[in-house]
Design a protein around this motif. Sequence first.
Motif, PDB file in Angstrom:
ATOM      1  N   ASN A  53       0.840  -1.212   0.000  1.00  0.00           N
ATOM      2  CA  ASN A  53       0.000   0.000   0.000  1.00  0.00           C
ATOM      3  C   ASN A  53       0.868   1.252   0.000  1.00  0.00           C
ATOM      4  OD1 ASN A  53      -2.371  -1.448  -0.015  1.00  0.00           O
ATOM      5  ND2 ASN A  53      -2.669  -1.323   2.190  1.00  0.00           N
ATOM      6  N   GLU A  54       1.942   1.220   0.770  1.00  0.00           N
ATOM      7  CA  GLU A  54       2.853   2.366   0.828  1.00  0.00           C
ATOM      8  C   GLU A  54       3.529   2.599  -0.517  1.00  0.00           C
ATOM      9  OE1 GLU A  54       4.908   5.634   1.994  1.00  0.00           O
ATOM     10  OE2 GLU A  54       3.190   4.688   2.938  1.00  0.00           O
ATOM     11  N   LEU A  55       3.971   1.530  -1.170  1.00  0.00           N
ATOM     12  CA  LEU A  55       4.602   1.658  -2.489  1.00  0.00           C
ATOM     13  C   LEU A  55       3.614   2.245  -3.491  1.00  0.00           C
ATOM     14  CD1 LEU A  55       6.615  -1.690  -2.606  1.00  0.00           C
ATOM     15  CD2 LEU A  55       7.544   0.621  -2.329  1.00  0.00           C
ATOM     16  N   LYS A  56       2.354   1.846  -3.391  1.00  0.00           N
ATOM     17  CA  LYS A  56       1.319   2.392  -4.277  1.00  0.00           C
ATOM     18  C   LYS A  56       1.117   3.883  -4.004  1.00  0.00           C
ATOM     19  CE  LYS A  56      -2.452   1.442  -6.898  1.00  0.00           C
ATOM     20  NZ  LYS A  56      -2.118   1.615  -8.290  1.00  0.00           N
ATOM     21  N   ARG A  57       1.144   4.269  -2.722  1.00  0.00           N
ATOM     22  CA  ARG A  57       0.963   5.679  -2.349  1.00  0.00           C
ATOM     23  C   ARG A  57       2.067   6.550  -2.942  1.00  0.00           C
ATOM     24  NH1 ARG A  57       0.533   5.463   3.225  1.00  0.00           N
ATOM     25  NH2 ARG A  57      -1.705   5.594   3.080  1.00  0.00           N
ATOM     26  N   GLY A  58       3.278   6.027  -3.047  1.00  0.00           N
ATOM     27  CA  GLY A  58       4.413   6.805  -3.509  1.00  0.00           C
ATOM     28  C   GLY A  58       4.765   6.632  -4.974  1.00  0.00           C
ATOM     29  N   GLU A  59       3.836   6.099  -5.761  1.00  0.00           N
ATOM     30  CA  GLU A  59       4.107   5.897  -7.196  1.00  0.00           C
ATOM     31  C   GLU A  59       4.039   7.209  -7.956  1.00  0.00           C
ATOM     32  OE1 GLU A  59       1.243   3.182  -8.788  1.00  0.00           O
ATOM     33  OE2 GLU A  59       2.384   1.431  -8.169  1.00  0.00           O
ATOM     34  N   PRO A  60       5.137   7.626  -8.572  1.00  0.00           N
ATOM     35  CA  PRO A  60       5.071   8.823  -9.427  1.00  0.00           C
ATOM     36  C   PRO A  60       4.498   8.451 -10.801  1.00  0.00           C
ATOM     37  CG  PRO A  60       7.318   8.001  -9.332  1.00  0.00           C
ATOM     38  CD  PRO A  60       6.487   7.116  -8.425  1.00  0.00           C
ATOM     39  N   THR A  61       3.816   9.409 -11.410  1.00  0.00           N
ATOM     40  CA  THR A  61       3.278   9.191 -12.749  1.00  0.00           C
ATOM     41  C   THR A  61       3.754  10.308 -13.667  1.00  0.00           C
ATOM     42  OG1 THR A  61       1.262  10.384 -12.160  1.00  0.00           O
ATOM     43  CG2 THR A  61       1.198   7.998 -11.936  1.00  0.00           C
ATOM     44  N   PRO A 118       9.478   8.610  -1.725  1.00  0.00           N
ATOM     45  CA  PRO A 118       9.027   8.803  -0.350  1.00  0.00           C
ATOM     46  C   PRO A 118       8.458  10.196  -0.077  1.00  0.00           C
ATOM     47  CG  PRO A 118      11.422   8.758  -0.437  1.00  0.00           C
ATOM     48  CD  PRO A 118      10.917   8.390  -1.804  1.00  0.00           C
ATOM     49  N   VAL A 119       8.959  11.211  -0.764  1.00  0.00           N
ATOM     50  CA  VAL A 119       8.445  12.576  -0.579  1.00  0.00           C
ATOM     51  C   VAL A 119       7.007  12.657  -1.094  1.00  0.00           C
ATOM     52  CG1 VAL A 119       8.754  15.004  -1.206  1.00  0.00           C
ATOM     53  CG2 VAL A 119      10.747  13.575  -0.683  1.00  0.00           C
ATOM     54  N   ARG A 150       1.133  12.856  -0.122  1.00  0.00           N
ATOM     55  CA  ARG A 150      -0.199  12.273  -0.298  1.00  0.00           C
ATOM     56  C   ARG A 150      -0.820  11.912   1.044  1.00  0.00           C
ATOM     57  NH1 ARG A 150       1.034   8.606  -5.678  1.00  0.00           N
ATOM     58  NH2 ARG A 150       0.840  10.330  -7.137  1.00  0.00           N
ATOM     59  N   LEU A 151      -0.021  11.402   1.958  1.00  0.00           N
ATOM     60  CA  LEU A 151      -0.518  11.080   3.292  1.00  0.00           C
ATOM     61  C   LEU A 151      -1.023  12.336   3.989  1.00  0.00           C
ATOM     62  CD1 LEU A 151      -0.683   8.887   5.624  1.00  0.00           C
ATOM     63  CD2 LEU A 151       1.412   9.965   6.424  1.00  0.00           C
ATOM     64  N   GLN A 152      -0.244  13.410   3.935  1.00  0.00           N
ATOM     65  CA  GLN A 152      -0.643  14.658   4.585  1.00  0.00           C
ATOM     66  C   GLN A 152      -1.906  15.233   3.951  1.00  0.00           C
ATOM     67  OE1 GLN A 152       3.110  16.725   4.351  1.00  0.00           O
ATOM     68  NE2 GLN A 152       3.681  16.086   6.403  1.00  0.00           N
ATOM     69  N   GLU A 153      -2.038  15.097   2.628  1.00  0.00           N
ATOM     70  CA  GLU A 153      -3.258  15.553   1.955  1.00  0.00           C
ATOM     71  C   GLU A 153      -4.462  14.749   2.434  1.00  0.00           C
ATOM     72  OE1 GLU A 153      -2.404  15.141  -2.193  1.00  0.00           O
ATOM     73  OE2 GLU A 153      -0.911  16.752  -2.168  1.00  0.00           O
TER      74      GLU A 153
END
Length: 91
Positions: free
Chosen positions: A41-49, A67-68, A73-76
Motif C-alpha cells: 500500500n505504501e509503495l502504491k501511495r508513492g508511485e510517481p506518474t 518517499p516525498v 499524499r498522506l498529509q493531503e
Amino acid sequence: MRQYRYITFADRKQIAAWYQANERVADIAERLGMSTKTIYNELKRGEPTDETGAVILDRNQRRAYNPVLAQQRLQENFKRRGRVAAEAAGQ
C-alpha cells in the motif's frame, strides 16, 4: 498481538533505499515489523506518474517509489479527513 503504527517519513526513506536496492517487499516488511500488505500500500501511495498518468518505472523495471510524494499524499489525506499529520504520524 501486533502493535499498529503509522509509517514515518524516516521509514519511507528507508523503504525507498531498500526498494531501490532491489529488496523483496516481504523482506522490507519484516525489517520494519509490518505486513507485506502495508508495504505494498505504501509503495502504491508513492508511485510517481508522468503527464499522461502512466506509472514511471525505476531502474529495476519495477514501479518507482518516491518517499516525498508518499508523505505529501498522506498529509493531503489527513487534511481532507481533518487530522493533523504530525499528530497522527506520532511525531
